[in-house]
Design a protein around this motif. Structure first.
Motif, PDB file in Angstrom:
ATOM      1  N   ASN A 184       0.807  -1.254   0.028  1.00 42.16           N
ATOM      2  CA  ASN A 184      -0.149   0.124  -0.012  1.00 42.16           C
ATOM      3  C   ASN A 184       0.971   1.106   0.085  1.00 42.16           C
ATOM      4  OD1 ASN A 184      -2.782  -1.081   0.364  1.00 42.16           O
ATOM      5  ND2 ASN A 184      -1.779  -1.931   2.161  1.00 42.16           N
ATOM      6  N   LEU A 185       0.684   2.107  -0.847  1.00 41.57           N
ATOM      7  CA  LEU A 185       1.494   3.203  -1.042  1.00 41.57           C
ATOM      8  C   LEU A 185       0.366   4.416  -1.710  1.00 41.57           C
ATOM      9  CD1 LEU A 185       4.319   4.084  -0.840  1.00 41.57           C
ATOM     10  CD2 LEU A 185       4.641   3.342  -3.073  1.00 41.57           C
ATOM     11  N   ASN A 186       0.646   5.711  -1.141  1.00 37.05           N
ATOM     12  CA  ASN A 186       0.080   6.831  -1.716  1.00 37.05           C
ATOM     13  C   ASN A 186       1.122   7.978  -1.903  1.00 37.05           C
ATOM     14  OD1 ASN A 186      -1.971   8.425  -2.206  1.00 37.05           O
ATOM     15  ND2 ASN A 186      -3.534   7.687  -0.768  1.00 37.05           N
ATOM     16  N   ILE A 187       1.229   8.255  -3.066  1.00 37.26           N
ATOM     17  CA  ILE A 187       2.064   9.297  -3.399  1.00 37.26           C
ATOM     18  C   ILE A 187       1.306  10.660  -3.727  1.00 37.26           C
ATOM     19  CG2 ILE A 187       4.273  10.096  -4.890  1.00 37.26           C
ATOM     20  CD1 ILE A 187       4.682   6.950  -5.172  1.00 37.26           C
ATOM     21  N   SER A 188       1.737  11.612  -2.993  1.00 41.94           N
ATOM     22  CA  SER A 188       0.829  13.156  -3.314  1.00 41.94           C
ATOM     23  C   SER A 188       1.417  13.553  -4.628  1.00 41.94           C
ATOM     24  CB  SER A 188       0.914  13.752  -2.071  1.00 41.94           C
ATOM     25  OG  SER A 188       0.700  13.041  -1.013  1.00 41.94           O
ATOM     26  N   PRO A 189       0.514  14.539  -5.065  1.00 49.78           N
ATOM     27  CA  PRO A 189       0.961  15.121  -6.387  1.00 49.78           C
ATOM     28  C   PRO A 189       2.183  16.102  -6.142  1.00 49.78           C
ATOM     29  CG  PRO A 189      -1.306  15.405  -6.068  1.00 49.78           C
ATOM     30  CD  PRO A 189      -0.860  14.734  -4.699  1.00 49.78           C
ATOM     31  N   GLY A 190       3.141  15.867  -6.911  1.00 55.75           N
ATOM     32  CA  GLY A 190       4.474  16.644  -6.554  1.00 55.75           C
ATOM     33  C   GLY A 190       5.345  15.823  -5.598  1.00 55.75           C
ATOM     34  N   GLU A 191       5.082  14.890  -5.025  1.00 55.69           N
ATOM     35  CA  GLU A 191       5.914  14.378  -4.097  1.00 55.69           C
ATOM     36  C   GLU A 191       6.985  13.276  -4.435  1.00 55.69           C
ATOM     37  OE1 GLU A 191       5.269  12.222   0.466  1.00 55.69           O
ATOM     38  OE2 GLU A 191       4.013  11.771  -1.270  1.00 55.69           O
ATOM     39  N   PHE A 192       8.120  13.055  -4.007  1.00 59.18           N
ATOM     40  CA  PHE A 192       9.434  12.318  -4.468  1.00 59.18           C
ATOM     41  C   PHE A 192       9.189  11.090  -3.414  1.00 59.18           C
ATOM     42  CE2 PHE A 192      13.419  12.650  -6.440  1.00 59.18           C
ATOM     43  CZ  PHE A 192      13.860  11.486  -6.226  1.00 59.18           C
ATOM     44  N   VAL A 193       9.095  10.153  -3.739  1.00 63.41           N
ATOM     45  CA  VAL A 193       9.014   8.925  -2.855  1.00 63.41           C
ATOM     46  C   VAL A 193       9.993   8.019  -3.295  1.00 63.41           C
ATOM     47  CG1 VAL A 193       7.777   6.949  -1.864  1.00 63.41           C
ATOM     48  CG2 VAL A 193       6.609   9.290  -1.912  1.00 63.41           C
ATOM     49  N   THR A 194      10.698   7.297  -2.527  1.00 62.25           N
ATOM     50  CA  THR A 194      11.798   6.255  -2.813  1.00 62.25           C
ATOM     51  C   THR A 194      11.409   5.058  -2.319  1.00 62.25           C
ATOM     52  OG1 THR A 194      13.533   7.894  -3.092  1.00 62.25           O
ATOM     53  CG2 THR A 194      14.228   6.036  -2.786  1.00 62.25           C
ATOM     54  N   LEU A 195      11.653   4.029  -3.246  1.00 62.95           N
ATOM     55  CA  LEU A 195      11.603   2.747  -2.660  1.00 62.95           C
ATOM     56  C   LEU A 195      13.087   2.128  -2.545  1.00 62.95           C
ATOM     57  CD1 LEU A 195       9.078   0.879  -5.146  1.00 62.95           C
ATOM     58  CD2 LEU A 195       8.525   1.847  -2.872  1.00 62.95           C
ATOM     59  N   LEU A 196      13.351   1.920  -1.140  1.00 62.92           N
ATOM     60  CA  LEU A 196      14.779   1.596  -0.693  1.00 62.92           C
ATOM     61  C   LEU A 196      14.587   0.180  -0.049  1.00 62.92           C
ATOM     62  CD1 LEU A 196      17.712   2.445   0.037  1.00 62.92           C
ATOM     63  CD2 LEU A 196      16.708   3.338   2.170  1.00 62.92           C
ATOM     64  N   GLY A 197      15.607  -0.723  -0.704  1.00 58.93           N
ATOM     65  CA  GLY A 197      15.643  -2.036  -0.065  1.00 58.93           C
ATOM     66  C   GLY A 197      16.625  -2.929  -0.447  1.00 58.93           C
ATOM     67  N   PRO A 198      17.172  -4.062   0.003  1.00 57.91           N
ATOM     68  CA  PRO A 198      18.184  -4.810  -0.472  1.00 57.91           C
ATOM     69  C   PRO A 198      17.849  -5.384  -1.735  1.00 57.91           C
ATOM     70  CG  PRO A 198      17.187  -6.116   1.371  1.00 57.91           C
ATOM     71  CD  PRO A 198      16.726  -4.523   1.586  1.00 57.91           C
ATOM     72  N   SER A 199      18.869  -6.010  -2.494  1.00 55.74           N
ATOM     73  CA  SER A 199      18.717  -6.668  -3.669  1.00 55.74           C
ATOM     74  C   SER A 199      17.682  -7.837  -3.596  1.00 55.74           C
ATOM     75  CB  SER A 199      20.044  -7.130  -4.229  1.00 55.74           C
ATOM     76  OG  SER A 199      19.963  -7.670  -5.423  1.00 55.74           O
ATOM     77  N   GLY A 200      16.734  -7.703  -4.647  1.00 55.16           N
ATOM     78  CA  GLY A 200      15.762  -8.750  -4.669  1.00 55.16           C
ATOM     79  C   GLY A 200      14.591  -8.489  -3.839  1.00 55.16           C
ATOM     80  N   CYS A 201      14.285  -7.551  -3.394  1.00 62.19           N
ATOM     81  CA  CYS A 201      13.357  -7.309  -2.502  1.00 62.19           C
ATOM     82  C   CYS A 201      11.780  -6.841  -3.079  1.00 62.19           C
ATOM     83  CB  CYS A 201      13.636  -6.157  -1.333  1.00 62.19           C
ATOM     84  SG  CYS A 201      13.584  -4.403  -1.657  1.00 62.19           S
ATOM     85  N   GLY A 202      12.011  -6.453  -4.340  1.00 62.37           N
ATOM     86  CA  GLY A 202      10.736  -6.347  -5.029  1.00 62.37           C
ATOM     87  C   GLY A 202      10.735  -4.953  -5.416  1.00 62.37           C
ATOM     88  N   LYS A 203      11.652  -4.060  -5.425  1.00 57.95           N
ATOM     89  CA  LYS A 203      11.690  -2.630  -5.835  1.00 57.95           C
ATOM     90  C   LYS A 203      11.443  -2.563  -7.426  1.00 57.95           C
ATOM     91  CE  LYS A 203      16.079  -1.836  -4.456  1.00 57.95           C
ATOM     92  NZ  LYS A 203      16.322  -3.255  -4.330  1.00 57.95           N
ATOM     93  N   THR A 204      12.161  -3.098  -8.284  1.00 54.95           N
ATOM     94  CA  THR A 204      12.134  -3.063  -9.750  1.00 54.95           C
ATOM     95  C   THR A 204      10.460  -3.435 -10.040  1.00 54.95           C
ATOM     96  OG1 THR A 204      14.593  -2.946 -10.064  1.00 54.95           O
ATOM     97  CG2 THR A 204      12.821  -3.596 -11.804  1.00 54.95           C
ATOM     98  N   THR A 205      10.209  -4.633  -9.609  1.00 54.44           N
ATOM     99  CA  THR A 205       8.961  -5.215  -9.707  1.00 54.44           C
ATOM    100  C   THR A 205       7.889  -4.309  -9.426  1.00 54.44           C
ATOM    101  OG1 THR A 205       9.705  -7.364  -9.370  1.00 54.44           O
ATOM    102  CG2 THR A 205       7.606  -7.345  -9.476  1.00 54.44           C
ATOM    103  N   THR A 206       7.727  -3.556  -8.383  1.00 55.63           N
ATOM    104  CA  THR A 206       6.927  -2.700  -7.926  1.00 55.63           C
ATOM    105  C   THR A 206       6.605  -1.342  -8.813  1.00 55.63           C
ATOM    106  OG1 THR A 206       7.166  -3.291  -5.715  1.00 55.63           O
ATOM    107  CG2 THR A 206       6.054  -1.022  -6.125  1.00 55.63           C
TER     108      THR A 206
END
Ligand code: ATP
Ligand code: MG
Length: 366
Positions: A23-45
């Motif tokens: 679950n993730l809600n990014i507001s207009p104009g906001e900068f959100v980063t997905l951070l996590g170790p290799s293989g945790c699913g960042k690119t897939t998301t």
């Protein structure tokens, strides 16, 4: 400017669930980063938001539009999601000039030649690369190529920008420079941005909020300083450096005006007062996190009363690192790591006392 919403988004490859109820809600104009170790699913998301990958569960919205809903079988293809993308290999086309590279997405959309020129000029001005328009793309530095990739992502004025480790090909000095420049550009354009990295420092310096991921789940999502100083749990705490984690017993606790709790604790050979998210009962066993840079050192067995953590020990190790000196202090069974200003130079074997403000001592959920 659009918001991005992920509701209970999952992705499985066969029986392997790699993104699990995000679950993730990014507001207009906001900068959100997905951070996590290799293989945790960042690119897939990120790829699911882009539409390059289908979510096997949940709903994704960009602005007011549902772009993907697994149960209602809604799926808007990537080219109709109005997003700009920059990937790790920026895929600058070597046989084209800078201008042709940036113009490409507009050519594909069959825009009239005159409009293309106006839009490309504008995009190149945004990244301060207008002087390089006629250069062959390979005759650019890594940082310049990256700016071209960003210009190409911005040229059709997308509602949102998605970036997957766009700076991992750059050396560390250029990364910091490009990162600062990119943040400045993002704030100027107020473009909603979802960014992926496994680099903690990059996530901290760029983002309005950081989502820490592990094993396909978001562990915590907060402002960078909140994540760093007030991690939700041990896993998040340990993702940023190697903080000291001290066992302690609760003596008492009281609510502060800001809603947090002042927790008085006693450990083996030390005591003091820390800060916590919730009330904890006397005699509970807890873990207190103190980051190595949050100690102040004094030679000898100094005594201090008041609202601070206070403990003494023997200097076991002292390593000069330029801006700081890393000390290892033996206190009974435990070893405490301290990053002191490098002018602090206690002799190995000497007694030392460490102080930490209760603000710098955070009670972790067990
Ligand atoms: N097409 C695919 N088929 C099967 N498994 C996949 C596929 N794509 C990704 N995975 C698996 O999903 C998991 C998450 O991958 P993902 O690329 O999202 O990780 P990541 O967090 O971006 O990692 P990194 O930091 O290394 O880029 C990995 O275990 C990966 O092997
Ligand atoms: Mg990845």
């Amino acid at each position: 400017m659009s918001n991005i919403t992920l509701e209970n988004v999952s992705r499985a490859f066969g029986s392997n669930v790699v993104v699990d109820g995000v679950n993730l809600n990014i507001s207009p104009g906001e900068f959100v980063t997905l951070l996590g170790p290799s293989g945790c699913g960042k690119t897939t998301t990120l790829r699911m938001v882009a539409g390059l990958e289908r979510n096997s569960g949940g709903t994704i919205k960009i602005g007011d539009a549902v772009v993907s809903d697994a149960s209602q079988k809604i799926f808007v293809p990537p080219e109709r999601r109005s997003l700009g993308m920059v990937f790790q290999s920026y895929a600058i086309w070597p046989h084209m000039t800078v201008f042709e590279n940036v113009a490409y997405p507009l050519k594909v959309r069959r825009m009239p030649e005159r409009d293309i020129r106006t839009k490309v000029d504008k995009a190149l001005r945004l990244v301060e690369m207008e002087r390089f328009a006629e250069r062959p793309a390979p005759a650019l530095s890594g940082g310049q190529q990256q700016r071209i990739a960003i210009a190409r992502a911005l040229v059709f004025e997308p509602k949102v920008l998605l970036l997957d480790e766009p700076m991992s090909n750059l050396d560390s000095r250029l990364r910091t420079q490009m990162g600062d420049d990119f943040r400045e550009l993002q704030q100027r354009l107020k473009i909603t941005t979802l960014y992926v990295t496994h680099d903690q420092a990059e996530a901290m310096s760029l983002s309005d909020r950081v989502a820490v991921m592990s094993g396909g789940e978001i562990l915590q999502i907060s402002a960078p300083s909140e994540i760093y100083h007030r991690p939700a749990n041990r896993q998040v705490a340990e993702f940023f450096g190697s903080p000291n984690l001290l066992k302690a017993m609760v003596v008492g606790s009281s609510k502060r005006p800001d809603g947090l709790f002042n927790v008085r604790v006693r450990g083996s050979g030390w005591q003091g007062s820390c800060t916590g998210e919730r009330d904890v009962a006397p005699f509970s066993e807890i873990t207190v996190m103190i980051r190595s840079e949050n100690f102040r050192c004094e030679a000898g067995l100094a005594v201090e009363t008041g609202d601070v953590i206070h403990l003494s020990g023997t200097v076991k190790e002292s390593v000069f690192r330029g801006p700081t000196r890393s000390l290892a202090i033996a206190n009974g069974e435990q070893c405490i790591r301290v990053e002191a200003p490098s002018m602090t130079n206690p002799a190995v074997g000497s007694e030392i006392t460490l102080f930490a403000k209760s603000e710098g001592a955070w009670v972790l959920d067990s």
